[in-house]
Structures are given as C-alpha cells and as structure tokens.
Enzyme design. Structure first.
Site, short mmCIF file in Angstrom:
data_model
loop_
_atom_site.label_atom_id
_atom_site.label_comp_id
_atom_site.label_asym_id
_atom_site.label_seq_id
_atom_site.Cartn_x
_atom_site.Cartn_y
_atom_site.Cartn_z
N SER A 235 66.74 -34.34 -0.41
CA SER A 235 67.50 -35.24 -0.82
C SER A 235 67.68 -36.75 -0.83
O SER A 235 68.02 -37.53 -0.64
CB SER A 235 68.10 -34.76 -2.08
OG SER A 235 68.38 -35.70 -3.67
N ASP A 463 59.35 -32.81 -8.97
CA ASP A 463 60.53 -32.70 -8.36
C ASP A 463 61.90 -33.46 -9.84
O ASP A 463 60.86 -34.69 -9.99
CB ASP A 463 60.63 -33.35 -7.38
CG ASP A 463 62.16 -32.81 -6.82
OD1 ASP A 463 62.92 -33.29 -7.57
OD2 ASP A 463 62.25 -32.69 -5.58
N HIS A 491 63.31 -28.92 -7.02
CA HIS A 491 64.40 -30.05 -6.01
C HIS A 491 63.59 -29.48 -4.69
O HIS A 491 64.06 -28.93 -4.11
CB HIS A 491 65.53 -29.78 -6.55
CG HIS A 491 66.00 -31.49 -5.75
ND1 HIS A 491 65.59 -32.13 -5.17
CD2 HIS A 491 66.94 -31.74 -5.05
CE1 HIS A 491 65.91 -33.39 -4.78
NE2 HIS A 491 66.91 -32.94 -4.16
#
Length: 521
Positions: A235, A463, A491
């Site tokens: 991320s 996502d 995610h």
C-alpha cells in the site's frame, strides 16, 4: 470480528474527521492510510556526501526486544538532511529497527526490509506480529527479516496530536455536514487536530516526508551491511519503495511493491480514485451479502443494497445507537469507518454482516469495534499514533486536495458519482491537509528509477484502497517495472491465499527472477 487480522497491513488512509482512507489493514503483506496524497521530490543533495558519512558508517548494536526470536536496535538519522549534524547530536533523530535473523537452511541472501503501509503503520509491530513469523518459511530461511518504524511513527520520535478523549471526539465529528453550521464544526475539528500536532510535535513535524523516510532506509541498508536493498512494501509502502528506487536506482536489489500507489496523481485525484475503489469493494460485498440467507441490507441488486446502507447511515446521523460505551454511541461517522475497515479484506465480510445486523437492531458495539481497530484505539481509550503520523506524512508529501469548504462543495458531485455510499464523506475527509501548519514539501510526479534492477509491482483488480489502475500506472512509470495482477478482492495480494501470486513473488525474492510483465493470477 478478529481484529488481530488487521495487523497484517496498514492501508492507505484519508485521515479526516472520523474517516481515514487509503488502506486500513488486511490479510496480506501490507497496506496504506490518510489523505490519499503521496508524492515527494528528489532532494537536491545526495546521500553519501561527506556530511552524511558518519551516519552511513554507523554499526547497529542489537539487543533483545522482549519478543521471542526478535532483536531490536536504534539507528541515527539526520533530523534535517539539509543540515545533518552528527549522529547523537541535537540535529539527529532516533529510528527504531527490529530484525529476526534468517533461520536457515540455505545460503543467506541478506536482509529483507518490509513496510506495512500507512503512512503511520509501525513496521516493527508488523514484523513481530506477522512478517517475521508469517512470511513463507523459505523466505524467512534465507533472509534476515527487518523492519523499522519510520520517523514520526510509534517508536521513532512519534508525532502526537490529540489525547485519547480528544481523539474520541474527533472520530465522532459529522463528516457529511448538512449545513454551514456543521461545516464549521468539521473545519474546527480539522484545525484543532492540526494545532495539536504543531503544539506537541513541532520539532519533527517538518521532517517526516516520504523522501526523508526513503533516505533513512538507505542509511539502514548500509547499517545492515547490504550493498543493495531488498524490500517488500504494501500500500503506502509501495510509494516509499518507489521513492527509494527513484532516489537510489543503483542500490535497488529485489523490490516488491504490493497494492501500489500512483505517485503521479495529485491529491484530489487520488482521493477520488480511492472513493471509487471503496465503492467497487462495497459492491462486491453487496453482491455476496444478497446471496446470504440473512443479509442485513436485504436482497436485490447492488444499487438497492447501497441505498439501504445509505438510509441506515442517515438514521445514525440523526440518532446514534448505543454501542456499550456511553461516551461513544454509534453515529454515522464511526459506522462508516467500521464498514470501510471491513472492506479491506473479504474474509471480514461475515463479521461485517453480523455487525450491521446488530447495529440495525440497536446494538452498535460490533461496528464500533471495527472502527476502533481501524483507528488503533486500545481498550483503555488510548490511541496508537497511526492517525497522527498518517496526516503528518501525507500533508508534507502533497499540497492539500482542497483550499476550503467551497472547493469541497464544488467537487461533491464527482465524489458522489464515484461512490453513492461513501462519496460525500470521503470528499469532506480530503479537507484534512487544508489547515496543516507545515507547508507541503512534495508534489505529484512520476517516479522512474532509471537504471534500477527489475521491480515487481502488484495490483489487485478490486482493491478498495489502492485501485488497480494505480498499479498499472506505477509499473508503467518505473523504468524496470513489471506488473503482476491478482484478479480478486481485498487490499494487497501477497500472502492472501493465491498460490499463483505467492509463487511468483517467492521465486523473485529467492532466485531474482521477476515474473513476466503482465502476468495475471
């Protein structure tokens, strides 16, 4: 809900009055949070100059962490790279580091530095709770598993902004203001948050950008004795890793960027993209929920399910329900955060259905627990500094998305088009950096890392926090980027159940063979 699952990834977050965004936590390797803004500019000075040699020459002294199998150390870095001073002086800052030594068998490959995202996520907490014990055994056998708390985070001169009770009130502020009076309350909350950060963290606040953290990571590489950096970032951690690669392309070893961010997009576009990402994730949840015998949102197409959730949020806006904590009834803001928290990982959908069912029957405890896990609120009412560091980093990395409430109002239609469920709240959440006390030092720009070794960029098609198109864009920007796609929900992708993804990444980390660009799983 088993909130311990949320330790595995700290998603990208839009830190706002009760709402973060870019990536809470997930089953996978990492994640991201806060104003989805994330970009920085290459510094004018280059590490390795004479002024930085004392930092690059330091040796780490390892000690027991108090967690079986792990060792900890403290590294020195310049507080301000433009005026570095010497290690241990008032011009330096302490960076907390932890490792788990390679277990064997097999030839040691060096260190594998991991970052769970955020910004603001504790790398050490992530290492000790997941990566150091949960990464594939073959990877842990060959690498020392290493992480650090980036500057401003938890053990590394943490940014502090509000007390526990103040944070409780902040997370309950109405994030979908219906009139000027409610807008004024929201703006006042953002201003109080920013003022608290300045008051409590004035020394470190101007120096917690992603560029600063990336430069720290190169000092860490040297202190670990590695010629090149091997790294897995999730991320927001992908932005940190891409920034490192752009600054130090010749020092790139094996880099995996999972759940990629797009550094070329300005804050407003990033926030709106994330809004659409959460809508996509919610629609996947809605389709699944409608198939269940007891879906609290009823059956029908996703539009109908979304409408019923919106109606429930409006009821909570008018009349919160009890949550078991008299000071924190479940209102719209906390409920929205709770729903978003569960959208990071499809394995949390059953818990979300249960929490929604209870809340719709007058018991908000389940959704409140989800919101608390997102904010990293402890049972004693204290908070980790995740949300404080999240805002501090994001507000340095890019100029604010909006100049004020009027600009938010003008953008509302586009946000609500991106997500009828979450659009309004996430638009107002994007106001968080508008009142920040330190001017942004970075801006949106493509990161190319020309001359770097192959870099694996991983994207998940549905996502919620880092939309798939961001991974496509980052892989295209990087001179040596190769795109690995997971067709699925949730995610990030590594370590979340796809043998195809895990095999491709493990082969790359252990053998140096990157998957063919465009590989899909």
């Amino acid at each position: 809900m088993d909130t311990s699952r949320l330790l595995r990834t700290t998603g990208t977050v839009i830190a706002a009055a009760g709402l973060l965004l870019a990536g809470c936590t997930s089953e996978g390797s990492g994640g991201t949070r806060a104003s989805a803004s994330s970009s920085g500019n290459t510094p004018k000075s280059t590490p390795g100059t004479a002024a930085l040699r004392p930092y690059y020459g330091q040796k780490l002294s390892w000690r027991d962490c108090g967690v079986p199998g792990f060792q900890c150390s403290t590294m020195k870095a310049p507080l301000d790279y433009a005026n570095p001073g010497t290690p241990g002086s008032a011009q330096s800052i302490d960076i907390a580091v932890a490792r788990r030594v390679a277990t064997g068998p097999g030839k040691r490959l060096g260190s594998l530095v991991v970052n769970p995202g955020g910004p603001g996520g504790s790398g050490i907490g992530y290492l000790q709770a997941y990566a150091g014990i949960g990464y594939p055994a073959a990877v842990r056998a060959r690498y020392d598993m290493v992480s650090f708390d980036p500057r401003g985070v938890e053990r590394s001169s943490p940014v502090e902004c509000l007390s526990g009770p103040e944070m409780d009130r902040f997370t309950q502020v109405d994030q979908t203001p219906d009139d000027k009076a409610e807008q004024a309350l929201l703006v006042a909350a953002f201003k109080k948050f920013a003022t608290g950060c300045k008051t409590r963290s004035q020394r470190v606040l101007p120096h917690v950008s992603t560029v600063d953290a990336a430069r720290d990571m190169d000092i860490l590489r040297a202190a670990l004795g590695d010629e090149k950096l091997s790294y897995v970032g999730a991320s927001y951690g992908t932005f940190l890793g891409a920034t490192y690669a752009d600054l130090f392309p010749g020092r790139v070893g094996r880099l995996v960027l999972d759940g990629a961010m797009d550094p070329s997009r300005p804050a407003l576009e990033l926030n709106r993209d994330q809004t659409a990402g959460f809508e996509t994730a919610f629609r996947s949840f809605a389709k699944d929920c409608a198939k269940q015998p007891e879906c609290p949102l009823g059956s029908g197409d996703p539009d109908a399910v979304a409408q019923r959730l919106n109606e429930f949020f409006r009821k909570l806006d008018a009349q919160p329900v009890p949550s078991g904590d008299p000071a924190r009834p479940l209102g719209e803001s906390l409920a929205t955060t709770g729903v978003i928290a569960a959208l990071y990982d499809e394995s949390a959908w059953p818990q979300l259905r249960e929490a929604l069912t209870s809340a719709m029957n007058g018991d908000g405890a389940g959704l409140l627990a989800l919101a608390d896990s997102y904010y990293e609120r402890e049972a004693d009412g204290t908070y980790a500094n995740l949300m404080f560091a999240n805002a501090a980093v994001n507000c340095l990395d890019q100029p604010p998305a909006f100049s004020g409430p009027e600009a938010v109002q003008a953008a509302l239609p586009s946000f609500e088009k991106a997500s009828p469920v979450f659009g309004a709240g996430l638009a107002w959440a994007s106001l968080n950096c508008t009142y920040w006390p330190v001017k942004a030092t970075g801006s949106a720009r493509a990161l190319e890392a020309k001359g770097a070794a192959p870099i694996v960029v991983v994207g998940t098609t549905r996502d919620p926090a880092t939309p798939y198109k961001w991974a496509q864009s980052l892989a295209g920007q990087l001179d040596s980027g190769t795109l690995l796609t997971y067709d699925g929900d949730g995610h990030t992708a590594y370590g979340r159940g796809s043998d195809c993804i895990d095999t491709a990444i493990n082969t790359y980390l252990l053998e140096g063979k990157a998957p063919k660009d465009g590989t899909k799983c």
